[in-house]
Design an enzyme around this catalytic site. Structure first.
Site, short mmCIF file in Angstrom:
data_model
loop_
_atom_site.label_atom_id
_atom_site.label_comp_id
_atom_site.label_asym_id
_atom_site.label_seq_id
_atom_site.Cartn_x
_atom_site.Cartn_y
_atom_site.Cartn_z
N TYR A 146 -24.77 32.84 40.40
CA TYR A 146 -24.04 33.13 39.16
C TYR A 146 -24.96 33.52 38.02
O TYR A 146 -24.56 34.20 37.10
CB TYR A 146 -23.22 31.91 38.74
N LYS A 195 -26.83 26.16 53.33
CA LYS A 195 -26.93 27.12 54.42
C LYS A 195 -28.41 27.17 54.80
O LYS A 195 -29.08 28.21 54.74
CB LYS A 195 -26.40 28.49 53.94
N ASP A 227 -20.53 26.87 56.33
CA ASP A 227 -19.46 27.42 57.18
C ASP A 227 -18.76 26.30 57.95
O ASP A 227 -17.54 26.27 58.07
CB ASP A 227 -19.99 28.52 58.12
N ASP A 251 -17.78 26.80 44.38
CA ASP A 251 -16.64 27.60 43.90
C ASP A 251 -15.66 27.82 45.05
O ASP A 251 -14.46 27.60 44.91
CB ASP A 251 -17.16 28.94 43.38
N ASP A 255 -11.78 25.63 45.90
CA ASP A 255 -10.46 26.26 46.06
C ASP A 255 -9.83 25.83 47.38
O ASP A 255 -8.64 25.54 47.46
CB ASP A 255 -10.57 27.80 46.05
#
Ligand code: IPM
Ligand code: MG
Length: 360
Positions: A146, A195, A227, A251, A255
């Site tokens: 970001y 990751k 993942d 982020d 959700d």
């Protein structure tokens, strides 16, 4: 006691949900003997319309001078809104990112909790839901992709875009500490998500989290690849207590976690700096398609307001009262459209605010 609250209604459904949160806060103030003095500030599209930019220095200064910031949501429909004809750094979202950075709000807490009453709205099977689940997503909020350098160039007639993902060990350490501190007050389990099988930033993340964990021998730490985490959230969400992760992964996963709780309209959030100061906002967006229709769910904003009382103002009793009022209203069978299920009473945004305020 009197506190100064910077109020940023923002765009889309922002103004209507913030109005309901203020209603509930004022009721809690009456009952628990505090007053909140609100200063309304413009940010996002609302600020672009007046000042041409999504966040002014005056707004930043006013936010800094307050005891806490309560925000609705910012942004519009990218296909139709003129805000998205502006260059990316002048669009509504840039204002949100800038205020997070300016106020040093590196720790984003997003609690995802399945209310007993909302099991019907949860898309998962009953055997997966079990006794429900209760997790806290700790998202790093001022670093990573970001805030890395980004640009779009053309090389030999080929367009190329570059975003950079950077973390230094101090940024990782401070969010990790926060994550472990929160876990100590909960079920003492941290799942650090990265990751590390691909990214250097994730390998450093994992190493620093391991170092921090040494100071928290009472907290159980495990690592999970992002993942796999996305998969585990729908396969067995009960396994999670605190999910500690970097900005972009947080982020996306927040959700997903919100949907698992029934609706993104239920997910609150707190963004904190090193002190007690924080910005509180629902985790959902501005839903421009339903703005002004009195059908938005104000609960995520109302729960964010409760977090504000708890974390920034030390008004725990009042925060409990608001959270219990939300539980009670659900128990009493009231639902906004997004969490509606058979046999319940469907209400609009304003009425939901009234019903919760009555129960504080
Ligand atoms: C969120 C939002 C923001 C983010 C957008 C609006 C920039 O999705 O708070 O999760 O990506 O952080
Ligand atoms: Mg998001």
């Amino acid at each position: 006691m009197n506190y100064k609250i910077a109020l940023i209604p923002g765009d889309g459904i922002g103004p209507e949900i913030v109005k309901e949160a203020v209603k509930v806060l004022d009721k809690a103030g009456e009952k628990y003997g505090f007053t909140l003095e609100y200063e309304k500030l413009l940010m996002g599209g609302a600020s672009i319309d007046v000042h041409g930019i999504p966040l002014t220095d005056e707004t930043i200064a006013a936010a800094k001078a307050s005891d806490a910031v309560l925000m609705g949501s910012i942004g519009g429909d990218a296909r139709t809104s003129p805000w998205y004809k502006l260059e990316p750094s002048k669009r509504p979202e840039a204002g949100l990112l800038k205020i997070r950075k300016e106020l040093n709000l590196f720790a984003n807490l997003r609690p995802a909790y399945l209310y007993e009453e909302l099991k019907e709205a949860c898309p998962l099977r009953d055997d997966i839901i079990g006794d429900g689940f209760d997790m806290m997503i700790m998202r790093e909020l001022t670093g990573g992709l970001y805030f890395g350098e980004r640009k779009t160039v053309e090389e030999n007639g080929i367009r190329k875009a570059i975003d950079t993902l950077t973390y230094d060990e101090n940024e990782i350490r401070r969010i990790a500490k926060r994550g472990f501190d929160i876990a100590r007050k909960r079920r003492k389990k941290v799942t650090s998500v990265d990751k590390a099988n691909v990214l250097d930033s994730s390998r450093l993340w994992r190493a620093v989290v391991e170092e921090v964990a040494k100071d928290y021998p009472d907290v159980e730490l495990s690592h999970m690849l992002v993942d796999n985490c996305a998969m585990q959230l729908v396969r067995d969400p009960k396994q999670f207590d605190v999910i500690l992760t970097e900005n972009m992964f947080g982020d996306i996963l927040s959700d997903e976690a919100s949907m698992v709780t029934g609706s993104i309209g239920m997910l609150s959030s707190a963004s904190l700096n090193e002190t007690k100061f924080g910005l509180y906002e629902p985790s959902h967006g501005s839903a421009p398609d339903i703005a002004g229709m009195d059908i938005a769910n104000p609960i995520a904003t109302i729960l964010s307001a409760a977090m504000m009382l708890r974390f920034s103002l030390d008004l725990d009793e009042a925060a409990d009262a608001i959270e219990n009022a939300v539980k009670q209203v659900l128990k009493d069978g009231y639902r906004t459209g997004d969490i509606m299920s058979e046999g319940c009473k469907k209400v609009g945004c304003r009425e939901m605010g009234d019903l919760i305020a009555q129960r504080v």
